[in-house]
Design an enzyme around this catalytic site. Structure first.
Site, PDB file in Angstrom:
ATOM      1  N   ASP A   1       0.851  -1.091  -0.037  1.00  0.00           N
ATOM      2  CA  ASP A   1      -0.025  -0.019   0.242  1.00  0.00           C
ATOM      3  C   ASP A   1       0.843   1.354  -0.212  1.00  0.00           C
ATOM      4  OD1 ASP A   1      -2.250  -1.599   0.111  1.00  0.00           O
ATOM      5  OD2 ASP A   1      -2.955  -0.813   1.911  1.00  0.00           O
TER       6      ASP A   1
ATOM      7  N   ARG B   1     -15.211  -3.485   4.784  1.00  0.00           N
ATOM      8  CA  ARG B   1     -14.705  -2.495   3.946  1.00  0.00           C
ATOM      9  C   ARG B   1     -15.447  -1.319   4.004  1.00  0.00           C
ATOM     10  NH1 ARG B   1     -10.817  -1.671  -0.796  1.00  0.00           N
ATOM     11  NH2 ARG B   1     -11.582   0.218  -1.654  1.00  0.00           N
TER      12      ARG B   1
END
Length: 201
Positions: free
Chosen positions: A35, A137
């Site tokens: 990331d 999420r």
């Protein structure tokens, strides 16, 4: 001895949680988070699905990530020190070549980039079902917030596409059930790594 562990898997599957626990438990352990290699938002293209393509390999600067991993391979002690990691003195080991250095590479598209295919000594992949993934999420807060419909319109379809590519790529991957408790997953992986390292010494 150098040992590189891949911890891949679906978004919100528990990769970072597992990685953070392992870093604290394993000797001379560094980490590279995929990331950290996302390109800037203005470099992320909008796809045919109408969404910015965050969940594809081209959204990441994989050259920079590969260079970072190669930097660790070339000199794990220097890499660790430059990242604030304390390294056990080589004098604690009879043969400095036997000193264990571990790199964990963590991310959602680890096994879809062929230049790194042979870098990993061990590959793990955490998966969770659609409903649980969508639920997790929805509770996360990202720097760039998810626009409405992103999960069903882009994130999940890209996950399925990339998982199939990965499975077709002949990686020797150990799959982990992300619905198990964090402790169960950690214990399974930690024990596996310990056994593997003992067998390699």
């Amino acid at each position: 001895m150098k040992y590189i562990i891949g911890i891949g898997g679906v978004t919100n599957g528990g990769k970072t949680t597992l990685t953070n626990k392992l870093i604290k438990a394993l000797p001379n352990c560094c980490v590279v988070h995929q990331d950290d290699f996302f390109k800037k938002p203005d470099q992320i293209q909008v796809g045919e699905d109408g969404f910015r393509q965050w969940d594809v390999i081209t959204a990441l600067d994989m050259d920079a990530m590969t260079n970072t991993i190669n930097g660790w391979i070339e000199n794990p002690v220097k890499f660790a020190r430059s990242h604030g990691i304390n390294v056990s003195p080589a004098s604690d080991v009879a043969d400095p070549e036997e000193q264990i250095h571990i790199l964990i590479v963590e991310g959602f598209l680890l096994y879809n980039y062929s230049p790194l295919k042979d870098a990993y000594n061990k590959c793990y992949y955490i998966s969770i079902p659609y409903e649980e993934c969508k639920r997790r999420r929805s509770t996360r807060r990202y720097t760039v917030p998810d626009p409405p419909g992103l999960f069903d319109g882009h994130v999940w379809p890209m996950y399925l596409k990339h998982r199939k590519e990965m499975e077709d790529g002949c990686f020797n991957i150990e799959y982990l059930d992300g619905l198990k408790s964090k402790e169960e997953i950690y214990n399974q992986v930690y024990e596996d790594i310990q056994n593997t390292l003992l067998n390699r010494l």
